[in-house]
Design a protein around this motif. Sequence first.
Motif, PDB file in Angstrom:
ATOM      1  N   MET A 111       0.826  -1.213   0.000  1.00 59.72           N
ATOM      2  CA  MET A 111       0.000   0.000   0.000  1.00 59.72           C
ATOM      3  C   MET A 111       0.859   1.261   0.000  1.00 59.72           C
ATOM      4  SD  MET A 111      -3.472  -0.847   2.199  1.00 59.72           S
ATOM      5  CE  MET A 111      -2.696  -1.309   3.744  1.00 59.72           C
ATOM      6  N   ILE A 112       2.028   1.211   0.647  1.00 62.35           N
ATOM      7  CA  ILE A 112       2.939   2.365   0.629  1.00 62.35           C
ATOM      8  C   ILE A 112       3.388   2.663  -0.800  1.00 62.35           C
ATOM      9  CG2 ILE A 112       5.276   3.121   1.247  1.00 62.35           C
ATOM     10  CD1 ILE A 112       4.815   1.892   4.018  1.00 62.35           C
ATOM     11  N   TYR A 113       3.691   1.602  -1.558  1.00 60.75           N
ATOM     12  CA  TYR A 113       4.043   1.803  -2.971  1.00 60.75           C
ATOM     13  C   TYR A 113       2.903   2.473  -3.725  1.00 60.75           C
ATOM     14  CZ  TYR A 113       8.475  -0.778  -3.098  1.00 60.75           C
ATOM     15  OH  TYR A 113       9.784  -1.164  -2.934  1.00 60.75           O
ATOM     16  N   GLY A 114       1.657   2.093  -3.386  1.00 59.43           N
ATOM     17  CA  GLY A 114       0.505   2.706  -4.045  1.00 59.43           C
ATOM     18  C   GLY A 114       0.352   4.171  -3.684  1.00 59.43           C
ATOM     19  N   ILE A 115       0.631   4.500  -2.420  1.00 61.98           N
ATOM     20  CA  ILE A 115       0.508   5.887  -1.954  1.00 61.98           C
ATOM     21  C   ILE A 115       1.576   6.772  -2.598  1.00 61.98           C
ATOM     22  CG2 ILE A 115       0.689   7.388   0.071  1.00 61.98           C
ATOM     23  CD1 ILE A 115      -0.489   4.993   1.703  1.00 61.98           C
ATOM     24  N   PHE A 116       2.812   6.223  -2.721  1.00 65.64           N
ATOM     25  CA  PHE A 116       3.928   7.004  -3.272  1.00 65.64           C
ATOM     26  C   PHE A 116       4.297   6.536  -4.686  1.00 65.64           C
ATOM     27  CE2 PHE A 116       4.485   7.185   1.350  1.00 65.64           C
ATOM     28  CZ  PHE A 116       4.644   8.551   1.544  1.00 65.64           C
ATOM     29  N   LYS A 117       3.288   6.186  -5.484  1.00 65.17           N
ATOM     30  CA  LYS A 117       3.554   5.590  -6.793  1.00 65.17           C
ATOM     31  C   LYS A 117       4.269   6.536  -7.763  1.00 65.17           C
ATOM     32  CE  LYS A 117      -1.232   6.531  -8.210  1.00 65.17           C
ATOM     33  NZ  LYS A 117      -2.490   5.891  -8.672  1.00 65.17           N
ATOM     34  N   ASN A 118       4.164   7.819  -7.556  1.00 69.56           N
ATOM     35  CA  ASN A 118       4.824   8.773  -8.454  1.00 69.56           C
ATOM     36  C   ASN A 118       6.130   9.324  -7.884  1.00 69.56           C
ATOM     37  OD1 ASN A 118       2.726   8.620 -10.391  1.00 69.56           O
ATOM     38  ND2 ASN A 118       1.487  10.037  -9.169  1.00 69.56           N
ATOM     39  N   THR A 119       6.611   8.692  -6.799  1.00 64.97           N
ATOM     40  CA  THR A 119       7.831   9.152  -6.138  1.00 64.97           C
ATOM     41  C   THR A 119       8.998   8.240  -6.486  1.00 64.97           C
ATOM     42  OG1 THR A 119       6.471   9.921  -4.290  1.00 64.97           O
ATOM     43  CG2 THR A 119       8.849   9.795  -3.916  1.00 64.97           C
ATOM     44  N   SER A 120      10.170   8.828  -6.692  1.00 64.56           N
ATOM     45  CA  SER A 120      11.369   8.055  -6.995  1.00 64.56           C
ATOM     46  C   SER A 120      11.759   7.212  -5.784  1.00 64.56           C
ATOM     47  CB  SER A 120      12.521   8.991  -7.366  1.00 64.56           C
ATOM     48  OG  SER A 120      13.740   8.291  -7.388  1.00 64.56           O
ATOM     49  N   TYR A 121      12.113   5.941  -6.013  1.00 66.05           N
ATOM     50  CA  TYR A 121      12.521   5.042  -4.930  1.00 66.05           C
ATOM     51  C   TYR A 121      13.791   5.545  -4.244  1.00 66.05           C
ATOM     52  CZ  TYR A 121       9.176   1.756  -6.984  1.00 66.05           C
ATOM     53  OH  TYR A 121       8.038   1.162  -7.458  1.00 66.05           O
ATOM     54  N   LYS A 122      14.649   6.216  -5.001  1.00 58.50           N
ATOM     55  CA  LYS A 122      15.886   6.736  -4.417  1.00 58.50           C
ATOM     56  C   LYS A 122      15.587   7.799  -3.367  1.00 58.50           C
ATOM     57  CE  LYS A 122      18.956   5.784  -8.323  1.00 58.50           C
ATOM     58  NZ  LYS A 122      19.856   6.356  -9.360  1.00 58.50           N
ATOM     59  N   LYS A 123      14.517   8.566  -3.586  1.00 60.25           N
ATOM     60  CA  LYS A 123      14.108   9.566  -2.597  1.00 60.25           C
ATOM     61  C   LYS A 123      13.450   8.900  -1.392  1.00 60.25           C
ATOM     62  CE  LYS A 123      13.393  13.312  -5.947  1.00 60.25           C
ATOM     63  NZ  LYS A 123      12.406  14.244  -6.562  1.00 60.25           N
ATOM     64  N   LEU A 124      12.749   7.799  -1.652  1.00 63.71           N
ATOM     65  CA  LEU A 124      12.039   7.104  -0.575  1.00 63.71           C
ATOM     66  C   LEU A 124      12.980   6.380   0.377  1.00 63.71           C
ATOM     67  CD1 LEU A 124       8.913   5.427  -2.249  1.00 63.71           C
ATOM     68  CD2 LEU A 124       8.892   7.184  -0.485  1.00 63.71           C
ATOM     69  N   ILE A 125      14.147   5.985  -0.100  1.00 67.94           N
ATOM     70  CA  ILE A 125      14.991   5.053   0.642  1.00 67.94           C
ATOM     71  C   ILE A 125      15.802   5.698   1.764  1.00 67.94           C
ATOM     72  CG2 ILE A 125      17.177   5.097  -0.645  1.00 67.94           C
ATOM     73  CD1 ILE A 125      16.931   1.999  -0.763  1.00 67.94           C
ATOM     74  N   VAL A 126      16.009   7.008   1.707  1.00 74.41           N
ATOM     75  CA  VAL A 126      16.878   7.681   2.679  1.00 74.41           C
ATOM     76  C   VAL A 126      16.301   7.588   4.089  1.00 74.41           C
ATOM     77  CG1 VAL A 126      17.939   9.859   3.370  1.00 74.41           C
ATOM     78  CG2 VAL A 126      17.800   9.246   0.941  1.00 74.41           C
ATOM     79  N   LEU A 127      15.034   7.973   4.251  1.00 71.73           N
ATOM     80  CA  LEU A 127      14.410   7.956   5.582  1.00 71.73           C
ATOM     81  C   LEU A 127      14.344   6.541   6.158  1.00 71.73           C
ATOM     82  CD1 LEU A 127      13.027   9.445   7.885  1.00 71.73           C
ATOM     83  CD2 LEU A 127      10.856   9.243   6.634  1.00 71.73           C
ATOM     84  N   PRO A 128      13.921   5.511   5.384  1.00 73.31           N
ATOM     85  CA  PRO A 128      13.934   4.148   5.931  1.00 73.31           C
ATOM     86  C   PRO A 128      15.309   3.683   6.397  1.00 73.31           C
ATOM     87  CG  PRO A 128      12.588   4.213   3.962  1.00 73.31           C
ATOM     88  CD  PRO A 128      13.245   5.556   4.079  1.00 73.31           C
ATOM     89  N   ILE A 129      16.363   4.069   5.692  1.00 73.09           N
ATOM     90  CA  ILE A 129      17.718   3.696   6.122  1.00 73.09           C
ATOM     91  C   ILE A 129      18.045   4.320   7.478  1.00 73.09           C
ATOM     92  CG2 ILE A 129      20.182   4.044   5.658  1.00 73.09           C
ATOM     93  CD1 ILE A 129      19.642   3.576   2.724  1.00 73.09           C
ATOM     94  N   ILE A 130      17.687   5.580   7.655  1.00 72.65           N
ATOM     95  CA  ILE A 130      17.928   6.272   8.932  1.00 72.65           C
ATOM     96  C   ILE A 130      17.153   5.595  10.057  1.00 72.65           C
ATOM     97  CG2 ILE A 130      17.592   8.440  10.195  1.00 72.65           C
ATOM     98  CD1 ILE A 130      18.035   9.892   7.497  1.00 72.65           C
ATOM     99  N   ILE A 131      15.882   5.255   9.771  1.00 69.95           N
ATOM    100  CA  ILE A 131      15.048   4.584  10.779  1.00 69.95           C
ATOM    101  C   ILE A 131      15.639   3.230  11.141  1.00 69.95           C
ATOM    102  CG2 ILE A 131      12.793   3.522  11.192  1.00 69.95           C
ATOM    103  CD1 ILE A 131      11.580   5.767   9.461  1.00 69.95           C
ATOM    104  N   LEU A 132      16.092   2.471  10.127  1.00 67.23           N
ATOM    105  CA  LEU A 132      16.671   1.150  10.382  1.00 67.23           C
ATOM    106  C   LEU A 132      17.939   1.257  11.229  1.00 67.23           C
ATOM    107  CD1 LEU A 132      16.857  -1.897   9.991  1.00 67.23           C
ATOM    108  CD2 LEU A 132      18.023  -1.482   7.818  1.00 67.23           C
ATOM    109  N   LEU A 133      18.794   2.215  10.928  1.00 60.86           N
ATOM    110  CA  LEU A 133      20.023   2.393  11.709  1.00 60.86           C
ATOM    111  C   LEU A 133      19.702   2.730  13.164  1.00 60.86           C
ATOM    112  CD1 LEU A 133      22.239   4.378   9.163  1.00 60.86           C
ATOM    113  CD2 LEU A 133      22.473   1.979   9.842  1.00 60.86           C
ATOM    114  N   PHE A 134      18.676   3.555  13.366  1.00 59.26           N
ATOM    115  CA  PHE A 134      18.246   3.884  14.728  1.00 59.26           C
ATOM    116  C   PHE A 134      17.746   2.635  15.454  1.00 59.26           C
ATOM    117  CE2 PHE A 134      14.590   4.707  17.505  1.00 59.26           C
ATOM    118  CZ  PHE A 134      15.199   5.460  18.500  1.00 59.26           C
ATOM    119  N   LEU A 135      16.922   1.837  14.763  1.00 60.18           N
ATOM    120  CA  LEU A 135      16.370   0.620  15.369  1.00 60.18           C
ATOM    121  C   LEU A 135      17.470  -0.389  15.705  1.00 60.18           C
ATOM    122  CD1 LEU A 135      13.209   0.166  13.122  1.00 60.18           C
ATOM    123  CD2 LEU A 135      13.211   0.744  15.555  1.00 60.18           C
TER     124      LEU A 135
END
Length: 483
Positions: free
Chosen positions: A379-403
């Motif tokens: 569903m996240i892919y559906g919500i951000f379907k017009n967004t570049s994956y390279k832009k999407l990946i930065v925040l998840p990486i930061i969250i993962l490093l924190f976790l």
Amino acid sequence: MEKIKKYILNNKLYLIILLLVFLSLFYCSLSTFIINDDLPYSFFYRTDVRVTNIIQVFKNQVADYFNISSRVFVHMIVQFLLIFGKNLWSVLNPIAIIISMILIGKIINIYIPKSNKILNFIVSISLFFALYSFKWLFYWVAGSVNYIWTSIPLLFFIYLYLKNGWNRNIWLNMLIVLIVSILHESLLIYMIVFVTLSIFYEKFILKNNVKKLTLLYIPLIISSTFLLLGPGTFVRINGSSSFNNLNIFEKLNLSLPIISINLFKLTSIYNLIPVIYSLVLLITLMNIKKRNSIILITLILLNIILSFIINNNWLYFTLVILCFISDTYINFTKKRYKLSIIHLSMLAVVYSMAITSDYQNARPNYFYYLYLIIIIIIMIYGIFKNTSYKKLIVLPIIILLFLLANEIKIYYNIGMIKNDRLSSIEKYKENKGNKDILYLKKVPNKYCIYQIDCNEPSDENYFAYQYFINYYKLPSDTKIKFK
């Protein structure tokens, strides 16, 4: 060799993330205690003799089938791993978790063909780490093998089915169903509901001939007989006579609200997956912009508001139903019919506990959360379907490093307590003549959800007290106190 080098060069970031997650999970796994069922499973026939070889494991599980549990195939793995304490398990458990998340990524890729495998893995493993209320299960040998490890054949089966449907070779289908369903009662319930719904789907939606598919009930009957009618199962079922004496309506009235709040409580910071799922579900419904979606949004929001105002756990049961209906509605608008079959089968696993005395046991919820992780990412892919994956990946990486950093911090502190306890045990054995009480360092309350039975055995009433004494070769008259 050249192909391997090329793969490594083309997947550097992905492989670095996999390695980082593995090392973190490996460190955390080593930092936890041997406790609970891990103690009795370390001994041959539950005596004071340690299990040291596979022959003992096999003999032990044959005996356990008649006296303890029918889940012998899984417990063979548990007992074999415990021959090596937590060392071998600490290597294999991170691999099992990583494989589960990779399989989730492959399932997502079926519906989002151009999805990014790095993003899929980062988001799925981050949601996995966000299940704080299940950490005691993840870092417990018996618990992890029973739920995390068994989820691998389940996810693999789901992936194969979603990709290819039922294989044309009915005998191969029957073998696969047997292998998955005979491992665990939860997987058996899943397969019974899944096979029934998929046959219904094949016959009434796809208009296919389903005569051969009805043969899939043969392995299900075999697994049901083996797991549910095993002598060890009756021993476990008869453990709570007060609950067993209730009629079916009394049982459901007692169990359904408890199961529902354990599954979908929105106020718990220790399990954010239901909150994230509800939010993503509502946004997806908003994007559909149809009358039915507006009705569903209104009902869900009203239910959530009432659950905060009124102290009635039945509201969580209705919330689960509303979310399932909404999820099914979205899947049907997107022609993802098979995902709704999976969703209902996962719910069947959770709510099958309603007729057992273990209804407060939330362990089967883990299987349902795997579905939620899958559908959240889709569903996240559906919500951000017009967004570049390279832009999407930065925040998840930061969250993962924190976790990951938080995970290491938590289990560093638990590991320090573990080392202190082992030191205290050795000192106690050396100076037994001068004292009669073994003092062990207590785990603070804030860390208790991260380690099962963290401050046990506190006295002789703990079911594994004698096994703890035997495991650490302590004198039989040892008294234990936590300080």
